[in-house]
Design a protein around this motif. Structure first.
Motif, PDB file in Angstrom:
ATOM      1  N   VAL A  19       4.444  26.148  21.062  1.00  0.00           N
ATOM      2  CA  VAL A  19       3.409  25.807  20.084  1.00  0.00           C
ATOM      3  C   VAL A  19       3.892  26.163  18.673  1.00  0.00           C
ATOM      4  O   VAL A  19       3.773  25.359  17.738  1.00  0.00           O
ATOM      5  CB  VAL A  19       2.076  26.502  20.427  1.00  0.00           C
ATOM      6  N   ASP A  20       4.448  27.350  18.517  1.00  0.00           N
ATOM      7  CA  ASP A  20       4.979  27.762  17.207  1.00  0.00           C
ATOM      8  C   ASP A  20       6.064  26.805  16.726  1.00  0.00           C
ATOM      9  O   ASP A  20       6.139  26.483  15.535  1.00  0.00           O
ATOM     10  CB  ASP A  20       5.542  29.190  17.259  1.00  0.00           C
ATOM     11  N   GLU A  24       5.881  24.722  13.252  1.00  0.00           N
ATOM     12  CA  GLU A  24       6.975  24.911  12.299  1.00  0.00           C
ATOM     13  C   GLU A  24       7.617  23.570  11.937  1.00  0.00           C
ATOM     14  O   GLU A  24       7.860  23.279  10.764  1.00  0.00           O
ATOM     15  CB  GLU A  24       8.022  25.857  12.887  1.00  0.00           C
ATOM     16  N   GLN A  25       7.898  22.752  12.950  1.00  0.00           N
ATOM     17  CA  GLN A  25       8.483  21.436  12.694  1.00  0.00           C
ATOM     18  C   GLN A  25       7.539  20.570  11.859  1.00  0.00           C
ATOM     19  O   GLN A  25       7.982  19.855  10.967  1.00  0.00           O
ATOM     20  CB  GLN A  25       8.818  20.737  14.015  1.00  0.00           C
ATOM     21  N   GLU A  50      -2.458  17.036  16.361  1.00  0.00           N
ATOM     22  CA  GLU A  50      -2.642  15.628  15.995  1.00  0.00           C
ATOM     23  C   GLU A  50      -3.196  15.506  14.575  1.00  0.00           C
ATOM     24  O   GLU A  50      -2.800  14.619  13.824  1.00  0.00           O
ATOM     25  CB  GLU A  50      -3.540  14.915  16.999  1.00  0.00           C
ATOM     26  N   GLN A  51      -4.110  16.412  14.203  1.00  0.00           N
ATOM     27  CA  GLN A  51      -4.656  16.411  12.842  1.00  0.00           C
ATOM     28  C   GLN A  51      -3.577  16.727  11.805  1.00  0.00           C
ATOM     29  O   GLN A  51      -3.698  16.361  10.643  1.00  0.00           O
ATOM     30  CB  GLN A  51      -5.808  17.399  12.724  1.00  0.00           C
ATOM     31  N   LYS A  52      -2.526  17.381  12.230  1.00  0.00           N
ATOM     32  CA  LYS A  52      -1.405  17.705  11.346  1.00  0.00           C
ATOM     33  C   LYS A  52      -0.317  16.632  11.412  1.00  0.00           C
ATOM     34  O   LYS A  52       0.762  16.802  10.880  1.00  0.00           O
ATOM     35  CB  LYS A  52      -0.851  19.081  11.692  1.00  0.00           C
ATOM     36  N   VAL A  71      11.525  14.422  18.228  1.00  0.00           N
ATOM     37  CA  VAL A  71      10.746  14.604  19.449  1.00  0.00           C
ATOM     38  C   VAL A  71      10.879  16.049  19.881  1.00  0.00           C
ATOM     39  O   VAL A  71      11.979  16.605  19.909  1.00  0.00           O
ATOM     40  CB  VAL A  71      11.241  13.674  20.580  1.00  0.00           C
ATOM     41  N   ILE A  72       9.778  16.656  20.217  1.00  0.00           N
ATOM     42  CA  ILE A  72       9.795  18.025  20.737  1.00  0.00           C
ATOM     43  C   ILE A  72       9.490  17.973  22.223  1.00  0.00           C
ATOM     44  O   ILE A  72       8.499  17.376  22.650  1.00  0.00           O
ATOM     45  CB  ILE A  72       8.803  18.932  19.992  1.00  0.00           C
TER      46      ILE A  72
END
Length: 133
Positions: A19-20, A24-25, A50-52, A71-72
């Protein structure tokens, strides 16, 4: 009934790390950020991401359209075929897979490749090839 509140709660190490990594990305990247599948199974976190501007892609076909960003890889990892697709298509990615399962899978695959004659190992090899394909 007595309810005992835990002294601490939250995500395990691997999930927190994943998640971090996405947050960060999302902050640092000038391109789009995608996750292959939801980064974790937590709707509130996925919605916040998604909001980000983080977009979840679900299929290998969708991955092919992610050349405009990064892609993460989700916290519980993906099969070998997804890594191969990302490499073949030249799509940048960050692997946020939880380290312990990654280490275990790598060790298991290494052992399987060395043990091709033992009947038990051959059976395991079939199972793990199915899992990681």
């Amino acid at each position: 009934m007595e309810v005992i509140l835990a002294k601490s709660a939250g995500f395990c190490f691997g999930v927190k790390r994943a998640v971090d990594t996405v947050y960060e990305q999302a902050r640092q990247s000038s391109g789009r950020i995608y996750t292959y599948g939801p980064i974790i199974h937590n709707e509130e976190v996925v919605n916040d991401l998604e909001q980000k501007g983080v977009r979840v892609v679900e299929t290998p076909e969708e991955l092919k359209n992610c050349r405009d960003g990064t892609v993460i890889i989700r916290s519980h990892g993906v099969g070998k075929g997804i890594y191969e697709l990302l490499e073949k298509e030249g799509i940048p990615y960050v692997d946020a897979t939880c380290p312990p399962p990654t280490t275990i899978m790598a060790s298991t695959c290494r052992e399987i490749s060395f043990a091709s004659t033992c009947r038990s190992c051959v059976a395991l090899q079939i199972v793990f090839k199915t899992i990681i394909s």
